[in-house]
Design an enzyme around this catalytic site. Structure first.
Site: not given
Ligand code: WQD
Length: 332
Positions: A34, A123-125, A147, A151, A196, A198, A290
């Site tokens: 990646n 991760s905060a996940t 995933y 972690k 994926n 934002l 989502r």
């Molecule tokens: C952020 C916000 C979405 C895309 C993920 C993983 C986490 C870490 C970081 C690895 C949310 C919204 C997103 C889009 C949107 N990865 N969104 N349209 O989900 O907080 O965290 O990435 O460690 O483990 O879970 O990040 O950037 O996907 O989403 O509205 O096309 O943006 O709903 O509120 P997330 P994200």
């Protein structure tokens, strides 16, 4: 010497830049699953420093063992791992084998060569859907996808290793939402395919490579109904790793640390900040929520400030400006 697994990746490469700039001798191990080989030259270009590189997969014991046989590794910063939430739901075995088995093999080899210091990319996940925000490290842990489970399981494996052998010193760094790029614009987040996350998605809309952003839900119990997250500049995050290395080199035991700013921003606030940074309007439509998303997630960074002497310095404007500069530099 510091071994950086996954050091050609987004956070790994930024951390390698800071390690080299701080005077550390490093070796990078990456299988480019990646990341791109060109990043290695960019790290050299930014820092003017050289380092050893091993193209190796952490699930291949011989490859990893070679690194420990050829070098004296004092500490490992372990980034290598698959990290796409959606893909992990579709292909759990791929995630458990790579992330868990790979880490177990790495730790076995570390033990064999007497290297018992690790900074782990968590991760905060692991906080799942927190009952309140801001989130502290002593909050309950749970996960909602394979995933995140890898972690959390690796955090547990590392705690068990340290219980069995008190010589180990481990920092579990729980990242919130890393965004942005090095000021040079030479390295940044360049996911393959449709992003994926934002901010990389918004960047492609701003660059005219995607038509509009889909805002996943505007009916959350937040200030404007859209999801709230703790966005942290990837360079601030990288500097947190330098502080964590300093700590594990001096102490023993296992500690978890939140690496976040302590501030939450909604999706629409990020859109506005990005529009200001790039000078264009970002088209978006409100789309359904989502699956698996939580309404709000942001850190209480007090423990990291107190015990690591670290705090995030950069604001959302700078994160978006730096992300846009990298996007413009890499439009091909
Ligand atoms: C952020 C916000 C979405 C895309 C993920 C993983 C986490 C870490 C970081 C690895 C949310 C919204 C997103 C889009 C949107 N990865 N969104 N349209 O989900 O907080 O965290 O990435 O460690 O483990 O879970 O990040 O950037 O996907 O989403 O509205 O096309 O943006 O709903 O509120 P997330 P994200």
């Amino acid at each position: 010497m510091i071994l950086v697994t996954g050091g050609a990746g987004y956070i790994g490469s930024h951390t390698c830049v800071e390690l080299l700039s701080a005077g550390y001798e490093i070796a990078i191990m990456d299988n480019f699953s990646n990341s791109q080989p060109e990043v290695l030259e960019k790290i050299r270009q930014i820092t003017g420093k050289d380092f050893k590189f091993y193209e190796a997969d952490m699930t291949a014991p011989e490859a990893t063992e070679t690194i420990f046989r050829e070098n004296t590794i004092d500490c490992v910063i372990h980034f290598a791992g698959y990290k796409a939430v959606g893909e992990s739901v579709q292909q759990p075995l791929k995630y458990y084998y790579n992330n868990i088995t790979g880490t177990v093999i790495l730790c076995q080899i570390m033990q064999k060569y007497g290297c018992k210091k690790m900074v782990f990319s968590s991760s905060a996940t692991v906080y799942g859907n927190p009952k309140s925000v801001p989130i502290r490290e002593d909050f309950p842990l749970s996960t909602t996808n394979p995933y995140g489970s890898t972690k959390l399981m690796i955090e547990q494996i590392l705690r068990d290793i340290a219980i069995a052998d008190s010589e180990w010193s481990i920092a579990l760094l729980r990242y919130f939402n890393p965004i942005g790029a090095h000021k040079s614009g030479l390295i940044g987040e360049s996911p393959n395919g449709i992003p994926n996350n934002l901010v990389p998605y918004i960047a492609k809309v701003a660059a005219g490579q995607l038509e509009h952003l889909n805002v996943f839900g505007n009916d959350y119990p937040t200030q404007d109904g859209t999801g709230v997250r703790d966005y942290i500049h990837v360079v601030d995050l990288s500097l947190g790793h330098i502080k964590a290395v300093e700590k594990v080199l001096k102490t023993k035991g296992v500690d978890a640390y939140n690496l976040g700013t302590g501030k939450g921003y909604s999706v629409l606030e990020i859109v506005k900040a990005y529009e200001k940074a790039c000078g264009k309007s970002i088209a978006y439509v409100i789309a359904p929520r989502r699956p698996g998303d939580i309404p709000a997630c942001y850190a209480d960074p007090a423990k990291s400030e107190k015990e690591l002497g670290w705090t995030a310095k950069m604001g959302i404007e700078e994160m978006c400006e730096d992300s846009w500069r990298f996007t413009l530099n890499n439009l091909h």
